[in-house]
Design an enzyme around this catalytic site. Sequence first.
Site: not given
Length: 462
Positions: A63, A304
């Site tokens: 992701s 992230h």
Amino acid sequence: MGDLDDIRSWLDDELPAMLAKYDVPAAGWAVVRDGEVVDGAAGVLNTATGVDATADSVFQIGSITKLWTSTLVLQLVDEGTVGLDRPIREYLPDFRIADEQAAQRITVRHLLDHTAGFEGDIFLDTGFGDDCVEKYVAGLHDVPQLFPPGEQFSYNNAGYCVLGRLIEVVRGKSFDACLREYLITPLGLTHAATDAYEAIRFRAAMGHVEAERGAGYEPAPVWAMYRSNAPAGAMLSMRARDLVTFARMHLDDGRVGERQVLAPGTAALMRERQVDLPELGLMGTSWGLGFERFDLPGTTVVGHDGNTIGQAAFLRMVPGTGVAVALLTNGGDAMSLYKDVVGGALNRLTGVELPGSPVPPADPPTIDAERFLGTYSASVFDLTVSQDDDRRIWIEQTPKGFLAEIGGRAERTQLVPYRDDMLIPVEADRGMFMPHAFLGDDGTGHALYLHLGRAIRRAGTD
């Protein structure tokens, strides 16, 4: 403060022992400070083949791809062809979900900051052709709306696939072609692969999973997830050095050499707080336009994480210091390795200390869990919270859909009180104790949502 040579010596010496400690088959890492990069790797890419990891080995970034997708979208905003607060329907007239009114209201910003409100863990195999993202978005027509757009944060993989389709339509090219033309090539990346056919050109990591908790990690049954989910993080792989090159562009106000990949100020805009999160401890405190934010005393760390089938990736950046750290792994207790490697590197170079992870209380109180009891349902699992005669609280996970297809297992875990309206497991999963937040009210005094980074709605509520 240390320097990059110190970081290289430390990780070259200590990483093999860390991998053994946390049962991680292999890891690649890279650190950038003020444009200078050091990198390295240790372990084996696949325990079935014994191929050694090198600094040039590619791992799936999962992701973290969402940062690449959001960057492609903000390039369109820079060009004036897309507006952050314009409805997505202006660009994708055929966009449909179950709630027509919500579909009309959802904006590009809602999709970028995970506040669109429709169920997000949707995994559809629509083939391997360049039309797979288009077909995926068409398949969202019956996906339920969990809350009104903009009301709260709920991590949304499907929303990023919609953004991927937005990029395709405006650019007139496939998502992978846009990645390569507008990011991979301008950044000068040499070890970045948008699919398995490209990844096989390099020393590619294989994910490792446990068939049962405690059984030991074995090579995963498949290398990647569905290509249709590529804009959310199903396919993109690269070496750690290439990932911090991307991070460096963001730290340098969108510049790569003399070229502006993003307009001046846009990279900073992407890092700004858009929405706060429940205090889960294992995720950021807030979210930007793609970026996860960790709001710490005196500074903010952004980045992230990424998780695919047996692979986990981490990217952290400290704006204003020129420092970014990437860690790519292929199984085991990756979270504990992240704390040691990424946390250690950031602390040595910037003085920043990552926040401690949540742990269950040593002597938890006994409570009446009535507000929490019931089943919370998503497309990939049902979660049922119950309380036994001894007043112990349990959560049972029943996999379904995509999670069942890839071998997800039924699990029963004891929970104990953690904070107000929050419970926490008594046993760690891959080094993590994930707090369970219970939000809202279904009208009968019971929680409407179980929040685990994404809002999971109580079954039977509209």
